[in-house]
Design a protein around this motif. Sequence first.
Motif, PDB file in Angstrom:
ATOM      1  N   VAL A 259      -3.877  12.396 -20.289  1.00  0.00           N
ATOM      2  CA  VAL A 259      -3.445  13.779 -20.034  1.00  0.00           C
ATOM      3  C   VAL A 259      -2.277  14.144 -20.945  1.00  0.00           C
ATOM      4  N   ALA A 260      -1.325  13.205 -21.110  1.00  0.00           N
ATOM      5  CA  ALA A 260      -0.130  13.488 -21.890  1.00  0.00           C
ATOM      6  C   ALA A 260      -0.446  13.699 -23.367  1.00  0.00           C
ATOM      7  N   LEU A 261      -1.486  13.052 -23.874  1.00  0.00           N
ATOM      8  CA  LEU A 261      -1.847  13.241 -25.278  1.00  0.00           C
ATOM      9  C   LEU A 261      -2.265  14.687 -25.545  1.00  0.00           C
ATOM     10  N   PHE A 262      -2.850  15.338 -24.540  1.00  0.00           N
ATOM     11  CA  PHE A 262      -3.258  16.731 -24.693  1.00  0.00           C
ATOM     12  C   PHE A 262      -2.065  17.680 -24.702  1.00  0.00           C
ATOM     13  N   CYS A 479      -5.798  11.632 -11.983  1.00  0.00           N
ATOM     14  CA  CYS A 479      -4.501  12.312 -11.976  1.00  0.00           C
ATOM     15  C   CYS A 479      -3.443  11.433 -12.637  1.00  0.00           C
ATOM     16  N   LEU A 480      -2.622  12.036 -13.481  1.00  0.00           N
ATOM     17  CA  LEU A 480      -1.406  11.385 -13.966  1.00  0.00           C
ATOM     18  C   LEU A 480      -0.307  11.694 -12.957  1.00  0.00           C
ATOM     19  N   CYS A 506      -2.265  18.123  -9.487  1.00  0.00           N
ATOM     20  CA  CYS A 506      -3.185  17.277  -8.722  1.00  0.00           C
ATOM     21  C   CYS A 506      -3.157  17.657  -7.246  1.00  0.00           C
ATOM     22  N   GLU A 507      -4.333  17.675  -6.634  1.00  0.00           N
ATOM     23  CA  GLU A 507      -4.454  18.064  -5.237  1.00  0.00           C
ATOM     24  C   GLU A 507      -3.826  17.037  -4.301  1.00  0.00           C
ATOM     25  N   ASP A 508      -3.745  15.789  -4.739  1.00  0.00           N
ATOM     26  CA  ASP A 508      -3.308  14.711  -3.848  1.00  0.00           C
ATOM     27  C   ASP A 508      -1.895  14.221  -4.140  1.00  0.00           C
TER      28      ASP A 508
END
Length: 519
Positions: A259-262, A479-480, A506-508
């Motif tokens: 995720v962080a790369l994006f 999720c991150l 993230c939902e959780d």
Amino acid sequence: MDSARATKGERDLPEAEKRRPTGLGTVTAIFLLSLPLLILLFLFGDRAVVSIAGNSLVWQRAGVQSSGNTSSSPVNAHHDLLLGGLLSPDFDAATCLSRYEASKRWKTPSPFLVSPYLVQKLRQYESNHRRCGLGTANYREAMAQLTSGRNGDRAECRYVGLFCEPFPGTSWILPPDFPYKDGFWVGSSDSYLHMLENNVVRYDDSGGGGDANALPPYVYFHLEQIQLRLQNHTFCEEDHRVLDRFNWMVLRSDSYFAVALFLMPMYRAQLDLMFPAKASVFHHLGRYLLRPGNRAWGIVERFYDGYLAGADERLGIQVRLAPFLPLTFEVMYEQITRCTREHGLLPQVTDTSEPGARPSNGTAAKVKAVLVVSLKPEYYDKLHSVYYTNATATGEVVTVYQPSHDQDQHSEARAHNERALAEIFLLSYCDRLVTTGFSTFGYVAHSLAGLRPWLLMLPDRTTQRAAVACVRPASVEPCLHSPPSLVCRAEQDLDLVVHLPFMRHCEDVDSGGGLKLFD
């Protein structure tokens, strides 16, 4: 994972095997690390990989030879041997039975098209690895440079630590004589942050930042979560330009940081080409990279064929209690049954004195198999008792299975981790999934399947009850839990979800935290 050929056993597992322990931590940590690092290798260029697993560097010999067979005739309508081009046809199938067999058990095709550009990058990387892998002249030259204590300029091959054996004709597992195997931790002198703080490397073009020969022989990149937040100076463009000058990198992480790369503009164009559907990142690379060895695959085959294959529908229920929020069995079981009832995932039962409904057309009753994956046996015991003792109101026959259980996690045991890996794949072969929020084990299973699960939400700490039993996440991506600290940018305090259309919280994760990719 072991590449030895597994012998075919009886279809029915003995009772002792069905209830043996499973490990969750090490396997999922390797899964979550492997995929984003592979993306990083695509972006860094000609960099080959060797292996780091968990907290120690490891060596494992696995023979792979080319079969020369490029055909891919599906066994059935959904059995795409090469997964839309993700997999190379150049393996001897016997060395890793799961590579071309796994797709037989996913009931439907992948919901995501494979980008031709991603396939191109995978084949290009495999070619790089054949040039730079163990036993090649390039590798011997790189090892001589490494042991000499210098970085070496204009090297043809560069290396970074990882885990797995996915490439034809070569290996990425460390040999036993590899010189650097111990002493890696966040404060070690060879860590990137330590080098940066002590002016060993700099962002400008002078000193260590400009002359590659003046750099240390390798850099240690530490990406473990620290107080649920990745370190500063790990996802800034100027730092990645410095890191790209090293020929050898050792990396340790317990996070799915793709995720962080994006978040990094310098990578965005290539990532868009590889993953036009952002929610497909883990799904595609997981199916490409994460292959159970033959021992673990044997567990999958025997259990699936013996217990799950004949069912009309399969429901997976994965239960993982978070250490920071211990819950009683009664609390968790109530939430599971509330979720399955509200969303029609399991049929209601009648009183024991009443017969269930019967099909009116004389056909056999529908069979629903429930796969319970948990360290604890109580959830299986309760569900099995309910559907063994009582008829269902719909007339369905519900069978409940649990491959293994143990009260505690034993991620140091290889057989333990093999069973955990097998259970991740068994979950991914279910038609519908109920997984525990905040659980990386559940993330891997539903991402491999390409299914949005019903996530069991974390209960309120005070009331010990979740206001909403379960929700369906926005995408199949993991999720991150701890978004990176972006101290390099002016927008560090901005809500990235507002500014990036492919990001969601993230939902959780409490208070709208965490980040995940979304379409």
